[in-house]
Design a protein around this motif. Sequence first.
Motif, PDB file in Angstrom:
ATOM      1  N   ILE A   3       0.831  -1.204   0.000  1.00  0.00           N
ATOM      2  CA  ILE A   3       0.000   0.000   0.000  1.00  0.00           C
ATOM      3  C   ILE A   3       0.867   1.257   0.000  1.00  0.00           C
ATOM      4  O   ILE A   3       0.373   2.350  -0.180  1.00  0.00           O
ATOM      5  CB  ILE A   3      -0.976   0.032   1.202  1.00  0.00           C
ATOM      6  CG1 ILE A   3      -0.217   0.095   2.525  1.00  0.00           C
ATOM      7  CG2 ILE A   3      -1.920  -1.147   1.162  1.00  0.00           C
ATOM      8  CD1 ILE A   3      -1.092   0.415   3.710  1.00  0.00           C
ATOM      9  N   PHE A   4       2.175   1.068   0.206  1.00  0.00           N
ATOM     10  CA  PHE A   4       3.096   2.198   0.277  1.00  0.00           C
ATOM     11  C   PHE A   4       3.721   2.458  -1.093  1.00  0.00           C
ATOM     12  O   PHE A   4       3.753   1.594  -1.953  1.00  0.00           O
ATOM     13  CB  PHE A   4       4.195   1.921   1.297  1.00  0.00           C
ATOM     14  CG  PHE A   4       3.664   1.644   2.679  1.00  0.00           C
ATOM     15  CD1 PHE A   4       3.006   2.629   3.397  1.00  0.00           C
ATOM     16  CD2 PHE A   4       3.803   0.396   3.253  1.00  0.00           C
ATOM     17  CE1 PHE A   4       2.500   2.373   4.656  1.00  0.00           C
ATOM     18  CE2 PHE A   4       3.301   0.131   4.520  1.00  0.00           C
ATOM     19  CZ  PHE A   4       2.647   1.119   5.221  1.00  0.00           C
ATOM     20  N   SER A   5       4.215   3.677  -1.258  1.00  0.00           N
ATOM     21  CA  SER A   5       4.931   4.012  -2.488  1.00  0.00           C
ATOM     22  C   SER A   5       6.146   3.097  -2.628  1.00  0.00           C
ATOM     23  O   SER A   5       6.641   2.545  -1.632  1.00  0.00           O
ATOM     24  CB  SER A   5       5.387   5.470  -2.462  1.00  0.00           C
ATOM     25  OG  SER A   5       6.373   5.645  -1.453  1.00  0.00           O
ATOM     26  N   SER A   6       6.640   2.960  -3.834  1.00  0.00           N
ATOM     27  CA  SER A   6       7.817   2.109  -4.051  1.00  0.00           C
ATOM     28  C   SER A   6       9.023   2.657  -3.281  1.00  0.00           C
ATOM     29  O   SER A   6       9.840   1.883  -2.774  1.00  0.00           O
ATOM     30  CB  SER A   6       8.125   1.970  -5.535  1.00  0.00           C
ATOM     31  OG  SER A   6       8.377   3.237  -6.097  1.00  0.00           O
ATOM     32  N   GLN A   7       9.111   3.982  -3.163  1.00  0.00           N
ATOM     33  CA  GLN A   7      10.223   4.582  -2.424  1.00  0.00           C
ATOM     34  C   GLN A   7      10.161   4.202  -0.941  1.00  0.00           C
ATOM     35  O   GLN A   7      11.176   3.869  -0.331  1.00  0.00           O
ATOM     36  CB  GLN A   7      10.221   6.115  -2.552  1.00  0.00           C
ATOM     37  CG  GLN A   7      10.450   6.621  -3.948  1.00  0.00           C
ATOM     38  CD  GLN A   7       9.138   6.788  -4.734  1.00  0.00           C
ATOM     39  OE1 GLN A   7       8.080   6.299  -4.352  1.00  0.00           O
ATOM     40  NE2 GLN A   7       9.229   7.462  -5.866  1.00  0.00           N
ATOM     41  N   LEU A   8       8.963   4.261  -0.368  1.00  0.00           N
ATOM     42  CA  LEU A   8       8.833   3.922   1.045  1.00  0.00           C
ATOM     43  C   LEU A   8       9.022   2.420   1.259  1.00  0.00           C
ATOM     44  O   LEU A   8       9.661   2.008   2.231  1.00  0.00           O
ATOM     45  CB  LEU A   8       7.488   4.378   1.614  1.00  0.00           C
ATOM     46  CG  LEU A   8       7.325   4.214   3.121  1.00  0.00           C
ATOM     47  CD1 LEU A   8       8.455   4.906   3.885  1.00  0.00           C
ATOM     48  CD2 LEU A   8       5.984   4.747   3.577  1.00  0.00           C
ATOM     49  N   ALA A   9       8.517   1.604   0.378  1.00  0.00           N
ATOM     50  CA  ALA A   9       8.713   0.159   0.489  1.00  0.00           C
ATOM     51  C   ALA A   9      10.204  -0.176   0.459  1.00  0.00           C
ATOM     52  O   ALA A   9      10.684  -1.006   1.246  1.00  0.00           O
ATOM     53  CB  ALA A   9       7.965  -0.561  -0.629  1.00  0.00           C
ATOM     54  N   THR A  10      10.948   0.491  -0.396  1.00  0.00           N
ATOM     55  CA  THR A  10      12.401   0.290  -0.468  1.00  0.00           C
ATOM     56  C   THR A  10      13.070   0.741   0.832  1.00  0.00           C
ATOM     57  O   THR A  10      13.968   0.081   1.347  1.00  0.00           O
ATOM     58  CB  THR A  10      12.985   1.060  -1.673  1.00  0.00           C
ATOM     59  OG1 THR A  10      12.368   0.570  -2.859  1.00  0.00           O
ATOM     60  CG2 THR A  10      14.486   0.909  -1.760  1.00  0.00           C
ATOM     61  N   LYS A  11      12.614   1.869   1.379  1.00  0.00           N
ATOM     62  CA  LYS A  11      13.154   2.368   2.647  1.00  0.00           C
ATOM     63  C   LYS A  11      12.879   1.359   3.763  1.00  0.00           C
ATOM     64  O   LYS A  11      13.747   1.093   4.597  1.00  0.00           O
ATOM     65  CB  LYS A  11      12.525   3.722   2.986  1.00  0.00           C
ATOM     66  CG  LYS A  11      13.109   4.372   4.226  1.00  0.00           C
ATOM     67  CD  LYS A  11      12.445   5.689   4.528  1.00  0.00           C
ATOM     68  CE  LYS A  11      13.199   6.792   3.858  1.00  0.00           C
ATOM     69  NZ  LYS A  11      12.782   8.130   4.293  1.00  0.00           N
ATOM     70  N   PHE A  12      11.674   0.773   3.769  1.00  0.00           N
ATOM     71  CA  PHE A  12      11.338  -0.233   4.779  1.00  0.00           C
ATOM     72  C   PHE A  12      12.248  -1.449   4.651  1.00  0.00           C
ATOM     73  O   PHE A  12      12.712  -2.002   5.658  1.00  0.00           O
ATOM     74  CB  PHE A  12       9.878  -0.660   4.655  1.00  0.00           C
ATOM     75  CG  PHE A  12       8.892   0.332   5.203  1.00  0.00           C
ATOM     76  CD1 PHE A  12       9.281   1.454   5.911  1.00  0.00           C
ATOM     77  CD2 PHE A  12       7.540   0.142   4.998  1.00  0.00           C
ATOM     78  CE1 PHE A  12       8.359   2.362   6.410  1.00  0.00           C
ATOM     79  CE2 PHE A  12       6.609   1.032   5.492  1.00  0.00           C
ATOM     80  CZ  PHE A  12       7.018   2.138   6.205  1.00  0.00           C
ATOM     81  N   ASP A  13      12.503  -1.888   3.417  1.00  0.00           N
ATOM     82  CA  ASP A  13      13.387  -3.036   3.197  1.00  0.00           C
ATOM     83  C   ASP A  13      14.775  -2.761   3.760  1.00  0.00           C
ATOM     84  O   ASP A  13      15.397  -3.640   4.369  1.00  0.00           O
ATOM     85  CB  ASP A  13      13.474  -3.372   1.705  1.00  0.00           C
ATOM     86  CG  ASP A  13      12.160  -3.889   1.130  1.00  0.00           C
ATOM     87  OD1 ASP A  13      11.286  -4.319   1.921  1.00  0.00           O
ATOM     88  OD2 ASP A  13      12.001  -3.852  -0.109  1.00  0.00           O
ATOM     89  N   ALA A  14      15.271  -1.552   3.578  1.00  0.00           N
ATOM     90  CA  ALA A  14      16.589  -1.176   4.098  1.00  0.00           C
ATOM     91  C   ALA A  14      16.568  -1.069   5.624  1.00  0.00           C
ATOM     92  O   ALA A  14      17.536  -1.450   6.294  1.00  0.00           O
ATOM     93  CB  ALA A  14      17.037   0.147   3.482  1.00  0.00           C
ATOM     94  N   LEU A  15      15.468  -0.571   6.182  1.00  0.00           N
ATOM     95  CA  LEU A  15      15.369  -0.417   7.640  1.00  0.00           C
ATOM     96  C   LEU A  15      15.481  -1.749   8.367  1.00  0.00           C
ATOM     97  O   LEU A  15      16.160  -1.847   9.381  1.00  0.00           O
ATOM     98  CB  LEU A  15      14.040   0.247   8.016  1.00  0.00           C
ATOM     99  CG  LEU A  15      14.022   1.750   8.160  1.00  0.00           C
ATOM    100  CD1 LEU A  15      12.605   2.250   8.392  1.00  0.00           C
ATOM    101  CD2 LEU A  15      14.930   2.219   9.268  1.00  0.00           C
ATOM    102  N   VAL A  16      14.791  -2.760   7.876  1.00  0.00           N
ATOM    103  CA  VAL A  16      14.818  -4.045   8.580  1.00  0.00           C
ATOM    104  C   VAL A  16      16.202  -4.679   8.547  1.00  0.00           C
ATOM    105  O   VAL A  16      16.536  -5.477   9.429  1.00  0.00           O
ATOM    106  CB  VAL A  16      13.741  -5.030   8.065  1.00  0.00           C
ATOM    107  CG1 VAL A  16      12.351  -4.495   8.309  1.00  0.00           C
ATOM    108  CG2 VAL A  16      13.944  -5.371   6.612  1.00  0.00           C
ATOM    109  N   LEU A  17      17.025  -4.307   7.571  1.00  0.00           N
ATOM    110  CA  LEU A  17      18.401  -4.826   7.504  1.00  0.00           C
ATOM    111  C   LEU A  17      19.351  -4.048   8.408  1.00  0.00           C
ATOM    112  O   LEU A  17      20.430  -4.528   8.753  1.00  0.00           O
ATOM    113  CB  LEU A  17      18.912  -4.777   6.060  1.00  0.00           C
ATOM    114  CG  LEU A  17      18.145  -5.638   5.052  1.00  0.00           C
ATOM    115  CD1 LEU A  17      18.657  -5.390   3.649  1.00  0.00           C
ATOM    116  CD2 LEU A  17      18.222  -7.107   5.437  1.00  0.00           C
ATOM    117  N   LYS A  18      18.942  -2.872   8.809  1.00  0.00           N
ATOM    118  CA  LYS A  18      19.784  -1.981   9.606  1.00  0.00           C
ATOM    119  C   LYS A  18      19.896  -2.438  11.058  1.00  0.00           C
ATOM    120  O   LYS A  18      20.890  -2.171  11.720  1.00  0.00           O
ATOM    121  CB  LYS A  18      19.193  -0.570   9.532  1.00  0.00           C
ATOM    122  CG  LYS A  18      19.981   0.501  10.199  1.00  0.00           C
ATOM    123  CD  LYS A  18      19.311   1.843   9.978  1.00  0.00           C
ATOM    124  CE  LYS A  18      20.133   2.955  10.560  1.00  0.00           C
ATOM    125  NZ  LYS A  18      19.572   4.260  10.260  1.00  0.00           N
TER     126      LYS A  18
END
Length: 164
Positions: A3-18
Motif C-alpha cells: 500500500i506504500f509508495s515504491s520509495q517507502l517500500a524500499t526504505k522499509f526493506d533497508a530499515l529491517v536490515l539496519k
Amino acid sequence: MSIFSSQLATKFDALVLKYPAKRSALIPMLLYAQDEIGYLSDAVIDEIADRLSITPLDVRNVASYYSMLRFKPVGKYNVQVCTNISCMLRGAYDLFENLEEKLGIGHKGVTSDGLFSLEEVECIGVCCWAPAIQVNYDFHDDLTNDKVDQVLATYRAKENPAHA
C-alpha cells in the motif's frame, strides 16, 4: 502488493536490515508510514506487521503508546498545543481557546476543509520558549494569540498563495 509508495517500500526493506532484530524498525516504519498515508489505518498496521513478522496486535500495542501516532486522519496541518506546566503557566490554554475559536473545532477536531486539525498535547519539548505549538514537524514558540493568528495565516497562504 504494497500500500506504500515504491520509495517507502524500499526504505522499509533497508530499515529491517539496519537493525539486529527486525522488530527494532517498528517505530521508524510507523512514523514513515504515517507521514505517507496520514494515519495508521488497519491496512498500514497489517502490512508493517507482515514486514516485521509480528502480529498486527503487537504493532497496535506499540503504536497506541505514542501520542504522536494516530489511528484517525488529521488535517493537512496538525496543530498541537503544548499545555504542560511551562506552557500552561505562560498562557497555553488561552492559545488553545483562541485556536478553537479561529478554527471552529475542538480537541482532536478537523476543519471541514480538512486543512487543520487541533489537539492538546502534554509536551513538545520547548519549555524554555513557552508557550509553544507544533504544526506537523514545525515548532512555533514564544507565542501570543496574535502570533498564533499569523502562524495560521502562513499555513493558509501555502494553500492559496494568490490571497496571501
